[in-house]
Design a protein around this motif. Structure first.
Motif, PDB file in Angstrom:
ATOM      1  N   TYR A  52     -12.540  -4.028  11.776  1.00 32.54           N
ATOM      2  CA  TYR A  52     -11.272  -3.070  11.645  1.00 32.54           C
ATOM      3  C   TYR A  52     -10.377  -3.422  12.998  1.00 32.54           C
ATOM      4  CZ  TYR A  52      -8.140   0.691  10.865  1.00 32.54           C
ATOM      5  OH  TYR A  52      -6.993   1.396  10.855  1.00 32.54           O
ATOM      6  N   ASN A  90       1.641  -2.338   5.771  1.00 28.08           N
ATOM      7  CA  ASN A  90       0.953  -1.224   5.589  1.00 28.08           C
ATOM      8  C   ASN A  90      -0.606  -1.123   5.060  1.00 28.08           C
ATOM      9  OD1 ASN A  90       0.572   2.150   5.564  1.00 28.08           O
ATOM     10  ND2 ASN A  90       0.378   1.556   3.514  1.00 28.08           N
ATOM     11  N   ASP A 117      -2.187  -7.361  -5.013  1.00 23.91           N
ATOM     12  CA  ASP A 117      -3.273  -7.426  -4.346  1.00 23.91           C
ATOM     13  C   ASP A 117      -3.080  -8.410  -3.091  1.00 23.91           C
ATOM     14  OD1 ASP A 117      -5.639  -7.673  -2.742  1.00 23.91           O
ATOM     15  OD2 ASP A 117      -7.023  -7.626  -4.627  1.00 23.91           O
ATOM     16  N   VAL A 118      -2.497  -7.660  -1.879  1.00 23.98           N
ATOM     17  CA  VAL A 118      -2.284  -8.699  -0.870  1.00 23.98           C
ATOM     18  C   VAL A 118      -3.322  -9.831  -0.395  1.00 23.98           C
ATOM     19  CG1 VAL A 118      -0.811  -6.927   0.479  1.00 23.98           C
ATOM     20  CG2 VAL A 118      -2.989  -7.046   1.238  1.00 23.98           C
ATOM     21  N   MET A 164      -8.134   7.407   3.969  1.00 24.37           N
ATOM     22  CA  MET A 164      -8.930   6.594   4.904  1.00 24.37           C
ATOM     23  C   MET A 164      -9.654   7.403   5.976  1.00 24.37           C
ATOM     24  SD  MET A 164      -7.797   3.408   7.112  1.00 24.37           S
ATOM     25  CE  MET A 164      -7.507   2.179   5.876  1.00 24.37           C
ATOM     26  N   GLY A 212      -2.422   7.456  15.386  1.00 25.05           N
ATOM     27  CA  GLY A 212      -3.393   7.826  15.956  1.00 25.05           C
ATOM     28  C   GLY A 212      -4.271   8.534  14.621  1.00 25.05           C
ATOM     29  N   ILE A 217      -4.472  10.265  11.595  1.00 25.77           N
ATOM     30  CA  ILE A 217      -3.528  10.798  10.465  1.00 25.77           C
ATOM     31  C   ILE A 217      -4.401  11.314   9.187  1.00 25.77           C
ATOM     32  CG2 ILE A 217      -1.314  10.094   9.323  1.00 25.77           C
ATOM     33  CD1 ILE A 217      -1.022   9.767  12.358  1.00 25.77           C
ATOM     34  N   SER A 220       0.271   5.392  -1.753  1.00 29.95           N
ATOM     35  CA  SER A 220      -0.581   6.615  -1.389  1.00 29.95           C
ATOM     36  C   SER A 220      -0.621   6.543   0.194  1.00 29.95           C
ATOM     37  CB  SER A 220      -2.025   6.618  -2.163  1.00 29.95           C
ATOM     38  OG  SER A 220      -2.866   5.412  -1.196  1.00 29.95           O
ATOM     39  N   THR A 275      -5.151  11.358   5.986  1.00 25.37           N
ATOM     40  CA  THR A 275      -5.284  10.506   4.606  1.00 25.37           C
ATOM     41  C   THR A 275      -6.661  10.197   4.133  1.00 25.37           C
ATOM     42  OG1 THR A 275      -5.478   8.224   5.789  1.00 25.37           O
ATOM     43  CG2 THR A 275      -3.184   8.962   5.551  1.00 25.37           C
ATOM     44  N   ILE A 309       1.490  -2.000  10.674  1.00 23.28           N
ATOM     45  CA  ILE A 309       0.748  -0.718  10.987  1.00 23.28           C
ATOM     46  C   ILE A 309      -0.586  -1.251  11.507  1.00 23.28           C
ATOM     47  CG2 ILE A 309      -0.097   1.277  10.158  1.00 23.28           C
ATOM     48  CD1 ILE A 309       3.036   1.093   9.769  1.00 23.28           C
ATOM     49  N   SER A 310      -0.631  -0.798  12.950  1.00 24.51           N
ATOM     50  CA  SER A 310      -1.690  -1.148  13.806  1.00 24.51           C
ATOM     51  C   SER A 310      -2.674   0.027  13.744  1.00 24.51           C
ATOM     52  CB  SER A 310      -1.339  -1.547  15.139  1.00 24.51           C
ATOM     53  OG  SER A 310      -2.377  -1.837  16.082  1.00 24.51           O
ATOM     54  N   ILE A 313      -0.109   6.894   4.089  1.00 28.21           N
ATOM     55  CA  ILE A 313       0.751   6.591   5.130  1.00 28.21           C
ATOM     56  C   ILE A 313       1.880   5.719   4.559  1.00 28.21           C
ATOM     57  CG2 ILE A 313       1.267   5.147   7.342  1.00 28.21           C
ATOM     58  CD1 ILE A 313      -1.275   6.119   8.298  1.00 28.21           C
ATOM     59  N   LYS A 372      -6.774  -5.254  13.915  1.00 25.43           N
ATOM     60  CA  LYS A 372      -5.647  -4.604  14.400  1.00 25.43           C
ATOM     61  C   LYS A 372      -5.211  -5.097  15.657  1.00 25.43           C
ATOM     62  CE  LYS A 372      -5.170  -1.741  10.768  1.00 25.43           C
ATOM     63  NZ  LYS A 372      -3.959  -1.785   9.759  1.00 25.43           N
ATOM     64  N   GLY A 376       0.853  -1.002  -0.047  1.00 18.17           N
ATOM     65  CA  GLY A 376       0.149   0.023  -0.007  1.00 18.17           C
ATOM     66  C   GLY A 376       0.908   1.359   0.167  1.00 18.17           C
ATOM     67  N   ARG A 385      -2.901  -2.176  -5.484  1.00 19.47           N
ATOM     68  CA  ARG A 385      -3.951  -2.652  -6.567  1.00 19.47           C
ATOM     69  C   ARG A 385      -3.817  -1.822  -7.655  1.00 19.47           C
ATOM     70  NH1 ARG A 385      -8.836  -3.207  -2.580  1.00 19.47           N
ATOM     71  NH2 ARG A 385      -8.216  -1.040  -2.022  1.00 19.47           N
ATOM     72  N   ARG A 386      -3.944  -0.730  -7.540  1.00 18.58           N
ATOM     73  CA  ARG A 386      -3.899   0.230  -8.783  1.00 18.58           C
ATOM     74  C   ARG A 386      -2.573   0.705  -9.323  1.00 18.58           C
ATOM     75  NH1 ARG A 386      -6.553   4.871  -6.170  1.00 18.58           N
ATOM     76  NH2 ARG A 386      -5.558   4.012  -4.363  1.00 18.58           N
TER      77      ARG A 386
END
Ligand code: NDP
Length: 267
Positions: free
Chosen positions: A170, A105, A78-79, A207, A201, A203, A29, A205, A155-156, A31, A174, A26, A51-52
């Motif tokens: 989610y 990530n 794609d993971v 998401m 915390g 961030i 884009s 983005t 990345i948690s 993080i 995590k 990932g 993926r893109r």
């Protein structure tokens, strides 16, 4: 008698990632991109996935401009296609060299009241954020263990630290990643492979924008319990990742580092 002190590695060399290769999922884009940016600035070469293809191409172009020479590459992957991950690691190592640093990530979120979350919803989030993380980590760790060195960073999220409403899948994913960090750190330490988590915390983005959009109450609650009173920047996670991957963190494993403006300890 005067004690002779062993020579310490020079600062900032001890935080340098010169000569290291990092795989960042990932990384096109958000993080992930800033983790790549900070690692390139610290001397690493990076392979980013997603993926893109278009954002990956653009990201590599920007990274090439910011580094000193050809330091960034991408692979479309794609993971969640777990059967592809051994091949992904094989291809990267054959083409670019041994992977020293893995940053898991790539992640997805979904905001819905728990009672409205379908089994498919739940499975999709857990599949990306947990199951795929395990498969890719296993693929990389087998090789790192044989080479007796490596740093794996998950990345948690704050969702693994305290109860945030409407992110049940989610938070479950995590929290499980945090558990995985401890187990893997205990199993891999003897072979020179460290495993840690960064818990961001709030961030800035795409998401977090989606999670906060049209929900001023959620935004206000997040800020109320963040002593620094602002969202973090993706680069804040990037520099923490550089530190955890560096020689400066050589005695740190099994840890989860909050990078959150104090959010996890805020009232
Ligand atoms: P974004 O949605 O901005 O970016 C996610 C990245 O992951 C994209 O580059 C996306 O690329 C990639 N990705 C998503 N699914 C897959 C997949 N199946 N395979 C490969 N790549 C994938 O998210 P953030 O940058 O905000 O989040 C990054 C990580 O940080 C996540 O693990 C998230 O849970 C975590 N985090 C974020 C916080 C925040 O406030 N932003 C807070 C706490 C944790 P593409 O779509 O092209 O595949």
């Amino acid at each position: 008698m005067e004690q002779v002190q062993p020579q310490l590695p020079a600062y900032p060399t001890v935080f340098s990632l010169q000569g290291k290769l990092a795989l960042i999922t990932g990384g096109g884009s958000g993080i992930g991109f800033d983790i790549a940016r900070c690692m390139v600035q610290s001397g690493a070469r990076v392979v980013i996935t997603g993926r893109r293809e278009q954002p990956l191409q653009e990201a590599v172009r920007i990274l090439a401009d910011s580094g000193s020479g050809e330091q960034a590459y991408y692979v479309v992957n794609d993971v969640t296609e777990r059967q592809s991950l051994n091949g992904l690691v094989e291809t990267i190592e054959t083409t670019y060299g041994p992977i020293d640093i893995l940053v898991n990530n790539a992640g997805v979120n979904m905001k819905k009241p728990a009672l409205e979350v379908t089994d498919d919803d739940f499975d999709r989030i857990v599949h990306t954020n947990l199951n795929s993380v395990f498969s890719l980590t296993r693929a990389c760790a087998q090789r790192m263990m044989a080479r007796k060195q490596g740093s794996i960073i998950m990345i948690s999220s704050m969702a693994a630290y305290y109860g945030i409403d409407r992110v049940v899948a989610y938070a479950a994913s995590k929290s499980a990643v945090e558990g995985m960090v401890k187990v893997l750190a205990s199993e891999f330490s003897g072979n020179g492979v460290r495993v840690n988590a960064i818990a961001p915390g709030f961030i800035e983005t795409a998401m977090s924008k989606t999670a906060m959009s049209g929900d001023p109450d959620r935004f206000a609650r997040a800020m109320r319990r963040t002593p620094m009173g602002a969202f973090g920047k993706p680069e804040d996670i990037g520099w923490a990742a550089v530190f955890l991957a560096s020689e400066g963190a050589k005695y740190i494993t099994g840890a989860s580092l909050p990078v959150d403006g104090g959010n996890s300890i805020g009232f």
